[in-house]
Design an enzyme around this catalytic site. Structure first.
Site, PDB file in Angstrom:
ATOM      1  N   HIS A 131      40.226  57.732  58.292  1.00  0.00           N
ATOM      2  CA  HIS A 131      40.092  58.349  57.063  1.00  0.00           C
ATOM      3  C   HIS A 131      38.758  58.777  56.556  1.00  0.00           C
ATOM      4  O   HIS A 131      37.893  57.870  57.004  1.00  0.00           O
ATOM      5  CB  HIS A 131      40.827  57.446  56.033  1.00  0.00           C
ATOM      6  CG  HIS A 131      40.964  58.047  54.684  1.00  0.00           C
ATOM      7  ND1 HIS A 131      39.988  58.127  53.500  1.00  0.00           N
ATOM      8  CD2 HIS A 131      42.296  58.624  54.091  1.00  0.00           C
ATOM      9  CE1 HIS A 131      40.671  58.674  52.813  1.00  0.00           C
ATOM     10  NE2 HIS A 131      41.883  59.172  52.765  1.00  0.00           N
ATOM     11  N   ASP A 208      40.293  48.601  57.597  1.00  0.00           N
ATOM     12  CA  ASP A 208      40.913  49.466  56.718  1.00  0.00           C
ATOM     13  C   ASP A 208      42.508  49.291  56.514  1.00  0.00           C
ATOM     14  O   ASP A 208      43.228  49.880  57.434  1.00  0.00           O
ATOM     15  CB  ASP A 208      40.411  50.926  56.751  1.00  0.00           C
ATOM     16  CG  ASP A 208      41.204  51.771  55.893  1.00  0.00           C
ATOM     17  OD1 ASP A 208      41.995  51.376  54.794  1.00  0.00           O
ATOM     18  OD2 ASP A 208      40.970  53.133  55.766  1.00  0.00           O
ATOM     19  N   GLN A 211      46.831  51.336  54.662  1.00  0.00           N
ATOM     20  CA  GLN A 211      48.272  51.820  55.197  1.00  0.00           C
ATOM     21  C   GLN A 211      49.204  50.881  55.662  1.00  0.00           C
ATOM     22  O   GLN A 211      50.144  50.899  56.161  1.00  0.00           O
ATOM     23  CB  GLN A 211      48.257  53.321  56.242  1.00  0.00           C
ATOM     24  CG  GLN A 211      47.548  54.253  55.732  1.00  0.00           C
ATOM     25  CD  GLN A 211      48.432  55.032  54.679  1.00  0.00           C
ATOM     26  OE1 GLN A 211      49.528  54.506  54.138  1.00  0.00           O
ATOM     27  NE2 GLN A 211      47.955  55.713  53.675  1.00  0.00           N
ATOM     28  N   LYS A 234      49.033  51.550  46.825  1.00  0.00           N
ATOM     29  CA  LYS A 234      49.439  52.097  48.231  1.00  0.00           C
ATOM     30  C   LYS A 234      50.734  50.744  48.409  1.00  0.00           C
ATOM     31  O   LYS A 234      51.253  50.689  49.256  1.00  0.00           O
ATOM     32  CB  LYS A 234      48.741  52.197  49.345  1.00  0.00           C
ATOM     33  CG  LYS A 234      47.817  53.770  49.136  1.00  0.00           C
ATOM     34  CD  LYS A 234      47.432  54.003  50.348  1.00  0.00           C
ATOM     35  CE  LYS A 234      46.127  54.875  50.482  1.00  0.00           C
ATOM     36  NZ  LYS A 234      46.398  56.294  49.892  1.00  0.00           N
ATOM     37  N   CYS A 372      42.676  64.001  54.398  1.00  0.00           N
ATOM     38  CA  CYS A 372      41.358  63.373  54.761  1.00  0.00           C
ATOM     39  C   CYS A 372      41.085  62.864  56.141  1.00  0.00           C
ATOM     40  O   CYS A 372      40.153  61.843  56.167  1.00  0.00           O
ATOM     41  CB  CYS A 372      41.265  62.328  53.804  1.00  0.00           C
ATOM     42  SG  CYS A 372      41.573  62.746  52.095  1.00  0.00           S
TER      43      CYS A 372
HETATM   44  N1  7TS Z   1      41.888  54.560  54.472  1.00  0.00           N
HETATM   45  C1  7TS Z   1      43.372  55.061  54.786  1.00  0.00           C
HETATM   46  C2  7TS Z   1      43.827  54.527  56.111  1.00  0.00           C
HETATM   47  C3  7TS Z   1      43.997  55.768  53.769  1.00  0.00           C
HETATM   48  O1  7TS Z   1      45.057  56.253  54.082  1.00  0.00           O
HETATM   49  C4  7TS Z   1      43.392  56.194  52.507  1.00  0.00           C
HETATM   50  C5  7TS Z   1      44.157  56.909  51.637  1.00  0.00           C
HETATM   51  C6  7TS Z   1      42.147  55.495  52.051  1.00  0.00           C
HETATM   52  C7  7TS Z   1      41.591  54.829  53.159  1.00  0.00           C
HETATM   53  C8  7TS Z   1      41.879  55.774  50.784  1.00  0.00           C
HETATM   54  O2  7TS Z   1      42.401  54.930  49.780  1.00  0.00           O
HETATM   55  P1  7TS Z   1      41.888  55.120  48.343  1.00  0.00           P
HETATM   56  O3  7TS Z   1      43.099  54.245  47.543  1.00  0.00           O
HETATM   57  O4  7TS Z   1      40.649  54.415  48.202  1.00  0.00           O
HETATM   58  O5  7TS Z   1      42.101  56.659  47.883  1.00  0.00           O
HETATM   59  N2  7TS Z   1      45.206  58.080  52.172  1.00  0.00           N
HETATM   60  C9  7TS Z   1      45.351  58.750  51.527  1.00  0.00           C
HETATM   61  C10 7TS Z   1      46.501  59.629  52.065  1.00  0.00           C
HETATM   62  O6  7TS Z   1      46.952  59.598  53.375  1.00  0.00           O
HETATM   63  N3  7TS Z   1      47.099  60.677  51.443  1.00  0.00           N
HETATM   64  O7  7TS Z   1      46.502  60.414  50.017  1.00  0.00           O
HETATM   65  C11 7TS Z   1      45.595  59.344  50.381  1.00  0.00           C
END
Ligand code: 7TS
Length: 414
Positions: A131, A208, A211, A234, A372
């Site tokens: 990401h 990370d 997910q 999430k 992203c």
């Molecule tokens: N890493 C992964 C693997 C992610 O899927 C996401 C967010 C992030 C980091 C960032 O997370 P945040 O909560 O700090 O924004 N992924 C997604 C997505 O797949 N669709 O919307 C956000």
């Protein structure tokens, strides 16, 4: 379709759905089918109630007041940290730092650990499926230090090339940073193997977990990683809160991140000292309600059992894979053997945004775009995908509705 995979009896999904008020609504006159869980998950009543109770009965700043309300808020906040420790099986609650989310957790490590441990000529190893939030902070660190990025390739199925990974490691490799689960491909990376290979060479590993945590049990000590980050929203918790787990020795040695109230030991004009872990990294009034809401979310999923959730979703993902591949012209991007609940797809020449719009008319929420992950899109040779992402409150009936709606989308555009 129902005969292909027998229905699991492990979860009472009808009862679980009752815990999520938002799932009861209709969109464009159709029952909401929420399949955008990789973007954010819905919140159970237990989380909504915890937030309401906190603001209605306990709201006060933490670690500051001597009055009763502040004491109660502080107790709830500190108790939540112990819940997070247990959730990740960290050795010590001091290893749990509250951050805004995955993005802030990774930036914190890049800005602190990175600035003292990475020098010109050093190398940071990422993977092709990261990401942007696990790419750009490292690019910025490389620009500032003169280090370089190396990228582990993936197979066409979306699996990490472990053989290539080993070859990319050199005596200049300082860090390996990778997703536990890909938000586009659904691939569950062999993190324990990656850590073992990296640690044998003394390389630090950041995982990370954005997910992963909603879909499987995570044990940071079993994985052996140095840092693990995830976002509360999430995993059925509120937005604006997340966790950075770091090994105590690393967190103790790292310089501070943001500065202000709460993170100091003593301040004078001549010299300032800093608080002990974990407060050293928590400047300013934290997201107290978010932390309490996240603790409620983790209690909720732990109560159901992440093993049972993983088993149910594995079955649902297999069902969805069969249902979607039966749609003429549909191609799944991401067919790894070890996969969590993400189904990214391309349907003929139809633009993913058009697919998303048509599905919305049927009450079905998916995400369309690059998610992203622009470098991954380039590797896959597509500008974007349509993505359905599952949670344990989703059902086979919802998958059937998705497949039927995709068929209609194909007919509209043919
Ligand atoms: N890493 C992964 C693997 C992610 O899927 C996401 C967010 C992030 C980091 C960032 O997370 P945040 O909560 O700090 O924004 N992924 C997604 C997505 O797949 N669709 O919307 C956000």
């Amino acid at each position: 379709m129902a005969s292909i995979v027998s229905a699991p009896k492990t979860l009472d999904v009808a009862a679980i759905r009752e815990d999520f008020p938002i799932l009861r609504q209709r969109v464009h006159g159709k029952p909401l089918v929420y399949l955008d869980n990789a973007a954010t998950t819905q919140k159970p009543r237990a989380v909504l109630d915890a937030l309401q109770r906190y603001y209605a009965e306990e709201n006060a700043n933490v670690h500051r007041g001597v009055h009763s309300l502040s004491g109660r808020a502080t107790d709830a906040y500190d108790a939540a940290r112990e819940d997070m420790r247990r959730f990740l099986n960290a050795a010590d609650a001091k290893e749990i730092v509250f951050v805004r989310g995955t993005t802030e957790g990774i930036n914190l490590v890049a800005e602190t650990w990175g600035r003292v441990n990475v020098r010109a000529g050093d190398e940071i190893v990422l993977t092709e499926m990261e990401h942007h939030s696990n790419i750009v902070p490292w690019q910025i660190l490389c620009e500032a230090t003169g280090a370089t990025l190396r990228v582990v390739p993936i197979t066409d199925a979306g699996e990490l090339r472990l053989d290539q990974f080993e070859r990319l490691l050199t005596d200049r490799t300082r860090l390996v940073a990778l997703a536990h689960v890909s938000n586009v491909l659904g691939t569950i990376n062999p993190v324990a193997d990656v850590v073992r290979i990296a640690k044998a060479r003394g390389i630090t590993v950041l995982v990370d977990g954005a997910q992963a945590v909603a879909h499987m049990p995570v044990d940071v000590r079993a994985l052996g990683c140095d840092f693990y980050v995830f976002s509360g929203h999430k995993v059925f918790g509120p937005t604006g809160v997340g966790i950075l787990y770091g090994r105590r020795a690393l967190l103790e040695a790292m310089p501070v991140y943001q500065a202000g109230g709460g993170m100091i030991g003593r301040v004078s004009w001549e010299r300032t000292t800093y608080a002990d872990l974990p407060y050293k990294y928590e400047a300013g009034t934290p997201n107290i309600a978010g932390v309490i809401g996240l603790a409620a979310a983790l209690d909720y999923v732990t109560g159901i059992g992440l093993d049972r959730i993983a088993a149910y979703e594995h079955d649902l993902c297999a069902y969805a894979t069969a249902a979607l591949t039966a749609v003429p012209g549909l191609r799944l991007t991401g067919t790894a053997r070890e996969k969590a609940s993400v189904l990214s797809l391309v349907l003929g020449d139809i633009h993913p945004h058009d697919i998303g719009t048509i599905l919305d008319r049927d009450g079905i929420a998916i995400r369309a775009g690059h998610h992203c992950c622009q470098p991954l899109m380039a590797r896959l040779g597509v500008p974007a995908t349509a993505r359905a992402s599952l949670a344990f409150y989703n059902t086979r009936e919802e998958i059937d509705a998705l497949a039927a709606s995709l068929e209609r989308a194909r007919e509209v555009f043919e």
